[in-house]
Enzyme design. Structure first.
Site, PDB file in Angstrom:
ATOM      1  N   GLU A  89       0.820  -1.228   0.000  1.00 50.79           N
ATOM      2  CA  GLU A  89       0.000   0.000   0.000  1.00 50.79           C
ATOM      3  C   GLU A  89       0.850   1.273   0.000  1.00 50.79           C
ATOM      4  OE1 GLU A  89      -3.277  -0.039   2.811  1.00 50.79           O
ATOM      5  OE2 GLU A  89      -3.385   2.154   2.762  1.00 50.79           O
ATOM      6  N   LYS A 266      -7.563  -0.752  11.408  1.00 50.38           N
ATOM      7  CA  LYS A 266      -6.889  -1.126  10.158  1.00 50.38           C
ATOM      8  C   LYS A 266      -5.657  -0.235   9.983  1.00 50.38           C
ATOM      9  CE  LYS A 266      -6.107  -1.188   5.524  1.00 50.38           C
ATOM     10  NZ  LYS A 266      -5.240  -0.288   4.755  1.00 50.38           N
ATOM     11  N   ASP A 282       3.517 -14.665  11.859  1.00 52.71           N
ATOM     12  CA  ASP A 282       2.141 -15.037  11.525  1.00 52.71           C
ATOM     13  C   ASP A 282       1.226 -13.827  11.775  1.00 52.71           C
ATOM     14  OD1 ASP A 282      -0.420 -16.030  11.422  1.00 52.71           O
ATOM     15  OD2 ASP A 282      -0.002 -17.818  12.631  1.00 52.71           O
ATOM     16  N   HIS A 379      -1.910  11.043   0.325  1.00 54.50           N
ATOM     17  CA  HIS A 379      -1.986   9.705  -0.238  1.00 54.50           C
ATOM     18  C   HIS A 379      -1.915   9.761  -1.764  1.00 54.50           C
ATOM     19  CE1 HIS A 379      -3.090   5.470   0.116  1.00 54.50           C
ATOM     20  NE2 HIS A 379      -3.761   5.641  -1.000  1.00 54.50           N
TER      21      HIS A 379
HETATM   22  C1  MEV Z   1      -5.830   3.563   5.264  1.00 49.49           C
HETATM   23  O1  MEV Z   1      -5.055   2.451   4.870  1.00 49.49           O
HETATM   24  C2  MEV Z   1      -5.822   3.729   6.763  1.00 49.49           C
HETATM   25  C3  MEV Z   1      -6.712   4.829   7.331  1.00 49.49           C
HETATM   26  O2  MEV Z   1      -8.041   4.678   6.838  1.00 49.49           O
HETATM   27  C4  MEV Z   1      -6.671   4.708   8.830  1.00 49.49           C
HETATM   28  C5  MEV Z   1      -7.673   5.587   9.574  1.00 49.49           C
HETATM   29  O3  MEV Z   1      -8.713   5.938   9.015  1.00 49.49           O
HETATM   30  O4  MEV Z   1      -7.384   5.862  10.760  1.00 49.49           O
HETATM   31  C6  MEV Z   1      -6.259   6.185   6.886  1.00 49.49           C
END
Ligand code: MEV
Length: 436
Positions: A89, A266, A282, A379
């Protein structure tokens, strides 16, 4: 005061992202993170013989490669670290490095591990008298611990670990009756411990059935390892009150709303999984542990918490991050070995604490961006190159397409592959018109 080595690290990290690959490798070698042999291995494409894959899995047909990068500027528990990350990513490594620099200049990262034991479960699905089974387990506990340490976990015992104790839990079946679940606690030292704890539980099946006269249904480790928790804490000083408030609000959002918590977590795992992959650990086990721990009070919540404490912003991550630095892929895969060396970790605990710290810093970076400029701009800037290549631009066309896409981005705050295709089409049409 920073030592010479620490100073060297921050100097050598300066402008790291602007260097080409050869220069980055040279810097890492200068830091002592890579040897000459490591550099040759990476330069040659980190090729791993296919026969090795056959040792890991079945029905092998090839290898799947992921990009390997390093996050810079991390100072964890007062020590500079190079963080290897294997990930596909865009912007994860850039965000981690940028935020780590911000933290290094304005605060600190400290970590600790609470408890050392992993958990194995032995299920007795149907017990006629739970109280009686519980009494028998306590009666035989010491005898079973001694036998398991002698017959299965002797290697661990010699390294200071091994089986420590056995508990029994009553778990409701939902039909008015209960099942008995034995928890076997063991210290796996520097291994992740999955194999050994499973072996111990299966070994204990016979003695448990004999002593209780009940049928054991299954034996397996638990990934909800709340007896071995890794904590990281970030403290930031001198931030604007408004920014601290925004980050605190974003954190509250992720505490209270499971939809937001999922995305927040995430983002935390964006910092952790790439290290797990790079070091051959793992990551599914860690993911399961983190998510189940995030649900420990019955509701899915953020695994991190950010609060203002007077003039400080304080963030905490706490979850099971159980991993190993010996055994399995960690010792067999040459790139995993190299990455562990790069991290200069001596124990599974140290690696786990680094992962927690990087996850928390990654989260801070995301919250800072989300509550200020938004995530798209940074991003997408990094994503522009991918879009340019994805549209099929040739090397000589790349700078023009990138520049045009940056303009579109700052104008419309959005950009997509179709923009890149369109820009490239225009460029080629223009060039064709210019031709005599
Ligand atoms: C993207 O990979 C991760 C985010 O969505 C985390 C978040 O929203 O805190 C930017």
């Amino acid at each position: 005061m920073a030592s010479k080595v620490e100073r060297n690290f921050s100097e050598l990290f300066q402008g790291f992202s602007k260097l080409d690959r050869e220069e980055r490798l040279a810097r890492l070698q200068e830091m002592g993170a890579l040897s000459g042999e490591d550099v040759r291995f990476l330069r040659a494409g980190a090729h791993v013989p296919i026969e090795l894959a056959e040792k890991f899995i079945e029905n092998v047909v090839g290898f799947f490669q992921l990009p390997l990068g390093v996050a810079t500027n991390f100072e964890i528990d007062g020590r500079s670290r190079v963080i290897p990350m294997a990930v596909e990513e865009t912007s994860i490594i850039a965000a981690a490095s940028k935020t780590a620099k911000w933290v290094r200049e304005n605060g600190s990262i400290t970590t600790e591990m609470r408890g050392h034991e992993i958990i194995g479960q032995i299920q007795i699905a149907k017990v006629s008298d739970f109280g009686h089974v519980a009494e028998l387990v306590k009666l035989h506990e010491q005898e079973w611990v001694t036998a398991a340490n002698r017959d299965v976990a002797a290697g661990l015992v010699s390294r200071g670990g091994g089986v420590k104790r056995i508990d029994v839990r009553r778990v409701e079946r939902g039909d008015g009756k209960a099942m008995a679940v034995l928890h076997v606690f063991a210290d796996p030292c520097d291994a992740m411990g999955a194999n050994i704890i499973n072996q111990v539980c299966e070994y204990l099946k016979g003695p448990v059935e004999l002593a209780t006269q009940e049928k054991v249904t299954m034996c397996i480790l638990s990934n909800l390892v709340d007896s071995r928790l890794t904590r990281a804490r970030v403290e930031m000083l001198g931030l604007e009150a408004e920014l601290m408030e925004r980050i605190e609000e974003a954190s509250l959002f992720a505490q209270q709303d499971p939809y937001r918590a999922a995305t927040n977590n995430k983002g935390v795992l964006n910092g952790i999984d790439p290290i797990l992959i790079a070091t051959g650990n793992d990551w599914r086990a860690v993911e399961a542990g983190v998510h189940s721990y995030a649900t420990r009070d019955g509701r899915y919540r953020s695994i991190t918490c950010w609060k203002r404490e007077q003039n400080r912003l304080v963030g905490v991550f706490e979850a099971p991050v159980v991993l190993g630095v010996v055994g399995g892929v960690t010792t067999l895969h040459p790139t995993a070995k190299l990455c562990l060396k790069m991290l200069q970790v001596k124990s599974a605990e140290e690696l786990s604490r680094i992962c927690a710290a990087v996850g928390l810093v990654q989260n801070l970076g995301a919250l800072r961006a989300l509550t200020t400029v938004g995530i798209i701009e940074g991003h997408m800037k990094l994503h522009i190159k991918n879009l340019t290549l994805g549209a099929g631009a040739l090397e000589r066309e790349v700078p023009f397409v990138q520049k045009r896409l940056e303009e579109i981005l700052s104008l419309h705050k959005r950009i997509s592959l179709s923009n890149a295709i369109e820009v490239l089409k225009e460029l080629r049409a223009e060039r064709a018109r210019e031709l005599p």
